[in-house]
Design a protein around this motif. Structure first.
Motif, short mmCIF file in Angstrom:
data_model
loop_
_atom_site.label_atom_id
_atom_site.label_comp_id
_atom_site.label_asym_id
_atom_site.label_seq_id
_atom_site.Cartn_x
_atom_site.Cartn_y
_atom_site.Cartn_z
N HIS A 96 3.48 10.12 8.00
CA HIS A 96 2.77 8.90 8.46
C HIS A 96 3.69 7.97 9.25
CE1 HIS A 96 -0.43 10.26 5.82
NE2 HIS A 96 0.40 10.24 4.78
N ASP A 108 0.85 -1.19 0.00
CA ASP A 108 0.00 0.00 0.00
C ASP A 108 0.88 1.24 0.00
OD1 ASP A 108 -1.85 1.99 0.34
OD2 ASP A 108 -2.51 1.34 2.34
N LYS A 109 0.83 2.02 -1.08
CA LYS A 109 1.69 3.19 -1.18
C LYS A 109 1.33 4.27 -0.16
CE LYS A 109 -1.06 5.49 -4.79
NZ LYS A 109 -1.02 6.07 -6.16
N ASN A 110 0.14 4.18 0.41
CA ASN A 110 -0.28 5.14 1.43
C ASN A 110 -0.15 4.57 2.84
OD1 ASN A 110 -1.06 7.18 -0.47
ND2 ASN A 110 -2.95 6.01 -0.86
N SER A 111 0.61 3.50 2.96
CA SER A 111 0.74 2.82 4.25
C SER A 111 1.44 3.69 5.28
CB SER A 111 1.54 1.53 4.06
OG SER A 111 1.88 0.95 5.31
#
Length: 499
Positions: free
Chosen positions: A347, A304-307
């Motif tokens: 993140h 997941d690139k937005n992990s």
């Protein structure tokens, strides 16, 4: 004894006579045949959560950290190519020819003589205390051609001393060192008009610091690698050293070896995770790796690139553990990314022992990580006895009347308006000072001396109009204050012996 002294004097006299004869020949030869130019050679560990804290040093890991740009607000937006459009590669050609040929050959004679005089420099002593260096029997040099001398029975604390005006500074031109220097940090290319901040050097109180020389640095770093690992201030120190060593001149002897260290720009990235360049004549490599927090970063869900990204506070950056065997000198730093805004924007989620840590205190996390990385590196020195590791203290910010996002400014252009002397015993970065205490990791303490130089920041000066209205009171103009950090680094290495 008397006979030995007479023989030594006779040898030096012979060298002087040879130099005079060679000079005469060169002057005559140059007048007759300028073709001679063609002969020139090219605290304590802080407990975040006692039930999951692992007290052992950071663990070796092999995973590659997540690519993560150094996204300081608005500063990165102005970064473009390291080549300036108005830069003419031919502009320095004249420096290599003409009457400079004679001066070059004469300097070579002096260089060889100096090499012989310094051939007995001692090897590094790993037992030297961390925060100071005993400089007895250390050869240093006065400025402006005076004779070298020995500093006897003194302990040099490089963090104490004075800023002194010096017309021999800077070491390079900020308008020409564009092979290495990012345009956004080259204040000579901006609308700034006052550059008096460039004309100062740092003078330690208790000793004479050996004068920096790019040739001397490369000679001592022959077949060796120096790695800067840290945030954008570490990147500034890296770019500063590249300019200092090269004299800011465009050089064909330096090659890009980033691929050897996996430092290549990934698809979609703003920039690579670092840079590595090698001076081929001495096989000297200088590199920078971007690691804002000095701990291992891995996506929680790689697919997941937005992990979210796990910050393993008890593990070193995988780049460091992977390439440690290749390094001879390492300079570590971290600091300004340890705030909630950076954590949220990137993140980042703190992990200890492989699991999320319930303690979300950022200041305690930074303290723990600095102690952990120093402890881990120190544990590796037994297996790498020739490795020298420095932890560089925090580079100070100078935002007045607000912060970077609330109207903070740093408009002062008067050097040393806050004073010129540092004499206090305690470090300006107590976390770093506590971490290195009792270890063989050397301390590069630059906080207090840099605190006096608020006029040296990028401030409001730019090449291109900024989209945001804030000032950069974190990064420094180059040439500038980071040059002094590298002089101190060179001085500490020199005081430890040949490196």
């Amino acid at each position: 004894m008397k006979g030995s002294i007479l023989r030594l004097r006779a040898t030096k006299l012979s060298l002087i006579l040879i130099t005079v004869v060679c000079t005469t020949f060169l002057l005559w030869g140059w007048d007759k045949s300028p073709f001679l130019v063609s002969l020139l050679p090219k605290s304590q560990s802080l407990k975040l959560s006692p039930d999951i804290f692992i007290g052992s040093p950071m663990k070796n890991i092999s995973a590659v950290p997540k690519k993560d740009a150094d996204n300081l607000p608005y500063f990165a937006k102005n970064e473009t190519s390291d080549k300036h459009e108005g830069y003419d590669k031919r502009s320095k050609r004249g420096d290599r020819y003409g009457n400079y040929a004679i001066l070059f050959l004469l300097s070579k004679l002096c260089y060889l003589y100096e090499d012989g005089e310094n051939s007995k420099e001692k090897l590094w002593d790993a037992s030297v205390p961390v925060n100071s260096v005993n400089t007895s029997s250390v050869v240093t040099g006065k400025k402006k051609g005076t004779v070298s001398y020995h500093v006897k029975n003194q302990t040099c604390d490089f963090s104490k001393g004075n800023w002194i005006a010096d017309d021999n500074r800077p070491f390079y031109s900020g308008g020409r060192c564009l092979q290495w220097l990012s345009e956004m940090w080259a204040c000579r290319l901006t609308d700034r008009t006052d550059f008096s901040f460039e004309k100062f050097r740092w003078q330690p109180k208790d000793c004479e610091m050996e004068e920096f020389s790019g040739k001397k640095f490369l000679r001592r770093m022959r077949n060796k690698t120096l790695a800067f690992i840290g945030d954008s201030l570490g990147r500034q120190q890296y770019q500063s050293l590249m300019c200092m060593v090269s004299g800011g001149r465009l050089s064909n002897d330096v090659i890009d070896v980033g691929k050897e260290y996996g430092l290549v720009k990934a698809r979609g990235a703003i920039r690579p995770d670092g840079w590595a360049h090698r001076f081929t004549r001495t096989n000297t490599t200088i590199l920078f790796y971007w690691s804002a927090c000095l701990c291992d970063l891995q996506p929680v869900n790689p697919s997941d690139k937005n992990s979210e990204v796990a910050m393993h506070l008890d593990r070193p950056p995988s780049f460091l553990s992977c390439y440690l065997d290749k390094f001879d000198v390492i300079v570590l730093n971290t600091g300004h990314h340890w705030n909630k805004g950076k954590f949220d924007g990137n993140h980042w989620v703190m992990h200890v022992g492989g699991v999320p840590n319930p303690n979300k205190n950022v200041a305690e996390a930074k303290n723990f990580t600095v102690h952990s990385i120093v402890k881990w590196v120190d544990s590796q020195l037994l297996q790498h006895p020739k490795l020298r590791v420095f932890y560089r203290s925090l580079s100070p910010r100078h935002f007045f009347n607000g912060d970077w996002n609330s109207g903070g400014t740093c408009d002062n252009i008067n050097p040393l308006s806050k004073g010129k002397e540092v004499l206090k015993e305690e470090s300006g970065d107590p976390v770093a000072a506590s971490a290195v205490k009792g270890t063989n990791v050397k301390y590069l303490d630059i906080t207090a001396l840099s605190e006096l130089r608020d006029e040296g920041h990028i401030s409001r000066y730019t090449i291109k109009p900024r989209q945001a209205s804030g000032q950069d009171c974190l990064h420094w103009c180059l040439p500038g204050i980071p040059d002094a950090w590298n002089e101190i680094l060179f001085g500490q290495l020199s005081a430890l012996g040949r490196f």
